[in-house]
Design a protein around this motif. Structure first.
Motif, mmCIF file in Angstrom:
data_model
loop_
_atom_site.group_PDB
_atom_site.id
_atom_site.type_symbol
_atom_site.label_atom_id
_atom_site.label_comp_id
_atom_site.label_asym_id
_atom_site.label_seq_id
_atom_site.Cartn_x
_atom_site.Cartn_y
_atom_site.Cartn_z
ATOM 1 N N PRO A 229 82.142 117.660 -53.588
ATOM 2 C CA PRO A 229 82.118 117.765 -55.057
ATOM 3 C C PRO A 229 82.412 119.168 -55.592
ATOM 4 C CG PRO A 229 79.976 117.004 -54.211
ATOM 5 C CD PRO A 229 80.844 117.245 -53.037
ATOM 6 N N GLN B 156 85.540 124.363 -57.526
ATOM 7 C CA GLN B 156 84.999 125.733 -57.531
ATOM 8 C C GLN B 156 85.606 126.543 -56.381
ATOM 9 O OE1 GLN B 156 80.708 125.332 -57.606
ATOM 10 N NE2 GLN B 156 80.567 126.198 -59.650
ATOM 11 N N GLY C 256 75.590 125.752 -52.198
ATOM 12 C CA GLY C 256 74.157 125.887 -51.952
ATOM 13 C C GLY C 256 73.859 126.049 -50.470
ATOM 14 N N GLY C 257 72.630 125.717 -50.110
ATOM 15 C CA GLY C 257 72.178 125.904 -48.738
ATOM 16 C C GLY C 257 73.000 125.127 -47.722
ATOM 17 N N SER C 258 73.558 123.991 -48.121
ATOM 18 C CA SER C 258 74.325 123.181 -47.171
ATOM 19 C C SER C 258 75.619 123.884 -46.785
ATOM 20 C CB SER C 258 74.649 121.814 -47.777
ATOM 21 O OG SER C 258 73.451 121.150 -48.078
ATOM 22 N N LYS D 101 77.073 129.593 -41.572
ATOM 23 C CA LYS D 101 76.229 130.150 -40.513
ATOM 24 C C LYS D 101 76.561 129.515 -39.161
ATOM 25 C CE LYS D 101 72.266 131.591 -43.305
ATOM 26 N NZ LYS D 101 70.850 131.349 -43.638
ATOM 27 N N THR E 4 73.236 127.599 -55.915
ATOM 28 C CA THR E 4 71.902 127.007 -56.149
ATOM 29 C C THR E 4 70.882 128.126 -55.920
ATOM 30 O OG1 THR E 4 71.348 126.381 -53.861
ATOM 31 C CG2 THR E 4 72.701 124.822 -55.100
ATOM 32 N N SER F 142 69.325 130.508 -48.859
ATOM 33 C CA SER F 142 69.802 130.626 -47.478
ATOM 34 C C SER F 142 70.651 131.883 -47.257
ATOM 35 C CB SER F 142 70.614 129.374 -47.120
ATOM 36 O OG SER F 142 71.159 129.475 -45.839
ATOM 37 N N TYR G 207 69.320 129.637 -39.251
ATOM 38 C CA TYR G 207 70.343 128.592 -39.286
ATOM 39 C C TYR G 207 69.714 127.263 -38.885
ATOM 40 C CZ TYR G 207 70.295 129.172 -34.230
ATOM 41 O OH TYR G 207 69.877 129.250 -32.927
ATOM 42 N N LYS H 231 67.176 118.134 -36.314
ATOM 43 C CA LYS H 231 67.654 119.416 -36.831
ATOM 44 C C LYS H 231 67.040 120.550 -36.011
ATOM 45 C CE LYS H 231 68.338 121.987 -41.111
ATOM 46 N NZ LYS H 231 68.389 121.881 -42.559
ATOM 47 N N LEU I 89 75.322 123.558 -62.258
ATOM 48 C CA LEU I 89 74.264 122.907 -61.461
ATOM 49 C C LEU I 89 73.429 122.039 -62.409
ATOM 50 C CD1 LEU I 89 72.988 122.865 -58.564
ATOM 51 C CD2 LEU I 89 71.390 124.611 -59.379
ATOM 52 N N LEU J 101 61.947 134.792 -47.892
ATOM 53 C CA LEU J 101 62.107 133.765 -46.850
ATOM 54 C C LEU J 101 62.748 134.351 -45.588
ATOM 55 C CD1 LEU J 101 62.157 130.696 -45.983
ATOM 56 C CD2 LEU J 101 64.436 130.600 -47.007
ATOM 57 N N ALA K 86 65.150 119.911 -51.836
ATOM 58 C CA ALA K 86 64.519 120.642 -52.940
ATOM 59 C C ALA K 86 63.403 119.815 -53.590
ATOM 60 C CB ALA K 86 65.583 121.028 -53.972
HETATM 61 P P1 NAD Z 1 72.971 121.691 -51.373
HETATM 62 O O1 NAD Z 1 73.676 122.897 -50.918
HETATM 63 O O2 NAD Z 1 72.961 120.510 -50.462
HETATM 64 O O3 NAD Z 1 73.536 121.258 -52.785
HETATM 65 C C1 NAD Z 1 73.115 120.032 -53.363
HETATM 66 C C2 NAD Z 1 74.271 119.387 -54.145
HETATM 67 O O4 NAD Z 1 74.512 120.161 -55.303
HETATM 68 C C3 NAD Z 1 75.581 119.364 -53.363
HETATM 69 O O5 NAD Z 1 76.248 118.166 -53.645
HETATM 70 C C4 NAD Z 1 76.339 120.533 -53.943
HETATM 71 O O6 NAD Z 1 77.732 120.389 -53.839
HETATM 72 C C5 NAD Z 1 75.880 120.503 -55.386
HETATM 73 N N1 NAD Z 1 75.958 121.801 -56.054
HETATM 74 C C6 NAD Z 1 75.514 122.982 -55.598
HETATM 75 N N2 NAD Z 1 75.721 123.937 -56.503
HETATM 76 C C7 NAD Z 1 76.312 123.355 -57.561
HETATM 77 C C8 NAD Z 1 76.760 123.826 -58.812
HETATM 78 N N3 NAD Z 1 76.597 125.092 -59.200
HETATM 79 N N4 NAD Z 1 77.343 122.947 -59.648
HETATM 80 C C9 NAD Z 1 77.460 121.641 -59.314
HETATM 81 N N5 NAD Z 1 77.035 121.130 -58.144
HETATM 82 C C10 NAD Z 1 76.465 121.980 -57.280
HETATM 83 O O7 NAD Z 1 71.437 121.995 -51.758
HETATM 84 P P2 NAD Z 1 70.484 123.243 -51.509
HETATM 85 O O8 NAD Z 1 69.155 122.794 -51.972
HETATM 86 O O9 NAD Z 1 71.058 124.477 -52.067
HETATM 87 O O10 NAD Z 1 70.475 123.422 -49.928
HETATM 88 C C11 NAD Z 1 69.734 122.555 -49.100
HETATM 89 C C12 NAD Z 1 70.053 122.797 -47.656
HETATM 90 O O11 NAD Z 1 69.989 124.183 -47.359
HETATM 91 C C13 NAD Z 1 69.079 122.120 -46.711
HETATM 92 O O12 NAD Z 1 69.773 121.623 -45.591
HETATM 93 C C14 NAD Z 1 68.147 123.235 -46.301
HETATM 94 O O13 NAD Z 1 67.529 123.012 -45.056
HETATM 95 C C15 NAD Z 1 69.079 124.407 -46.281
HETATM 96 N N6 NAD Z 1 68.420 125.712 -46.502
HETATM 97 C C16 NAD Z 1 68.482 126.621 -45.507
HETATM 98 C C17 NAD Z 1 67.899 127.852 -45.684
HETATM 99 C C18 NAD Z 1 67.991 128.889 -44.603
HETATM 100 O O14 NAD Z 1 67.486 129.978 -44.742
HETATM 101 N N7 NAD Z 1 68.646 128.583 -43.511
HETATM 102 C C19 NAD Z 1 67.237 128.173 -46.879
HETATM 103 C C20 NAD Z 1 67.197 127.208 -47.889
HETATM 104 C C21 NAD Z 1 67.800 125.967 -47.699
#
Ligand code: NAD
Length: 355
Positions: free
Chosen positions: A42, A46, A95-97, A103, A119, A123, A129, A137, A160, A234, A258
């Motif tokens: 999606p 961007q 975002g984190g994904s 990573k 987001t 991360s 990672y 996981k 977002l 974190l 989240a």
């Molecule tokens: P995400 O990255 O999965 O994003 C969620 C959804 O929102 C996705 O479909 C994305 O495309 C969409 N999105 C993101 N930003 C957007 C924007 N500005 N506009 C429109 N859509 C947008 O969600 P998240 O919560 O950021 O990340 C979660 C993942 O990150 C989990 O797997 C988690 O375990 C991991 N994480 C890892 C760490 C770390 O330190 N390793 C820290 C936090 C989260």
């Protein structure tokens, strides 16, 4: 006086509305020439905007298949693409994904990651990672995966969705809250944690209320600033019961990241309240609420975020198993883990009981 160890990490942070325009210069500063731009399906548009800003000569390609929890198959595909296209770095826009996918490339190849977070998950500020293989996981820490540079541009977070902004923001608050009672805590992280919670607690209601124009950009900027601080916490100090519960519930029961953080945090804070009074006082002060646990609950509730596990896909019959898993290899926690109390915590989280 409490003793502590403080270690800083080598990382550049470029922050501000419009800072995306400086991404090409950022690559040049780091001596990087050909980026593989990463995104989720999606967020392709961007990523294309980012690629256009970098200019064709600096872009090896766009890989748009990032998904939650970094499945190993996607990680391998991205690693192969980076190799085949001759990329010398990964630019993760998302975002984190998406940052997690960057990573995974870094872990395999040592390619530097530049993060452009959209987001509040944080991360980008951590050397942590996670890669999912056969439904499990695996997480770890490696300095190679820490993004070399992070470009925070609040304009990118304008898209977002509000509900995701609220849960993502409370996800960030969770990092700071647990940092305040971490066994590895230190005075610098305490300052960052309290300020990060304050910034998010003020910004999220404005985003939710539908602030417009300059006010919205200010609120988005404040939230991203809070996310940066909370992400730094974190990445710097160990987390406790709340993060263990969220990893358990997210990993073993496939609940959304989240949202789980948003539901569990008030209950985890209530569990730890008596064992970490100073941390709770700082969290409450940052929230502008009389009580830390109730303050987080009320923030989530007022902003229309979920407060009950039953509303985000948890089954009541799985609570016992969740409790068993959470008790295995626990993270250090201010209050010892007691089965009966932990099971009660999970029940309260399931029902969405105000602490
Ligand atoms: P995400 O990255 O999965 O994003 C969620 C959804 O929102 C996705 O479909 C994305 O495309 C969409 N999105 C993101 N930003 C957007 C924007 N500005 N506009 C429109 N859509 C947008 O969600 P998240 O919560 O950021 O990340 C979660 C993942 O990150 C989990 O797997 C988690 O375990 C991991 N994480 C890892 C760490 C770390 O330190 N390793 C820290 C936090 C989260």
């Amino acid at each position: 006086m409490k003793s502590f160890i403080y270690a800083s990490r080598a990382q550049r942070v470029v922050f501000g509305p419009g800072s995306l325009a400086g991404l090409a210069a950022e690559l040049d500063t780091l001596g990087l020439r050909r980026a593989l731009v990463l995104c989720t399906p999606p967020q392709r548009a961007q990523a294309e905007r980012v690629a256009a800003l970098l200019g064709a000569a600096r872009v090896a390609g766009i890989f748009d298949q990032a998904v939650m929890h970094v499945p190993i198959e996607i990680a391998r595909q991205a690693q192969r693409t980076a190799r085949e296209l001759g990329a010398d770095c990964a630019v993760a826009v998302g975002g984190g994904s998406t940052i997690g996918l960057g990573k995974a490339i870094a872990l395999d190849s040592g390619l530097p990651v530049i993060a452009v977070p959209t987001t509040y998950a944080g991360s980008e500020m951590t050397p942590i990672y996670g890669i999912t293989e056969a439904g499990l996981k695996k997480t770890g820490k490696d300095d190679r995966v820490l993004p070399r540079s992070v470009v925070y541009d609040p304009e990118l977070s304008l898209s977002l969705p509000v509900t995701m902004s609220v849960t993502s923001g409370i996800n960030a608050i969770a990092h700071a809250a647990e940092g305040l009672y971490s066994v590895e805590g230190n005075p610098i992280m305490d300052l960052m944690a309290q300020e990060g919670i304050r910034a998010l607690a003020q910004a999220l209601p404005a985003i939710h209320a539908g602030a417009g124009g300059e006010d919205l950009l200010q609120a988005r900027g404040d939230a991203l600033y809070g996310a940066w601080l909370c992400g730094t916490v974190l990445g710097s100090v160990g987390m406790a019961l709340h993060h263990k519960l969220c990893h358990t519930l997210g990993g073993s029961f496939n609940l959304p990241h989240a949202e789980v953080h948003t539901v569990v945090l008030p209950q985890a804070l209530a569990y730890n309240a008596a064992a970490a009074p100073q941390a709770m006082a700082r969290i409450a002060a940052a929230l502008g609420a009389p009580d830390a646990a109730a303050g987080v609950f009320d923030l989530a509730h007022a902003l229309g975020a979920p407060t009950a596990l039953r509303d985000i896909g948890m089954r009541e019959e799985d609570l016992d198993r969740a409790c068993d898993i959470a008790l295995q290899t626990p993270y250090p926690n201010p209050r010892p883990l007691e089965r009966v109390a932990l099971r009660a915590l999970l029940q309260n989280a399931y029902e969405g009981k105000r602490p």
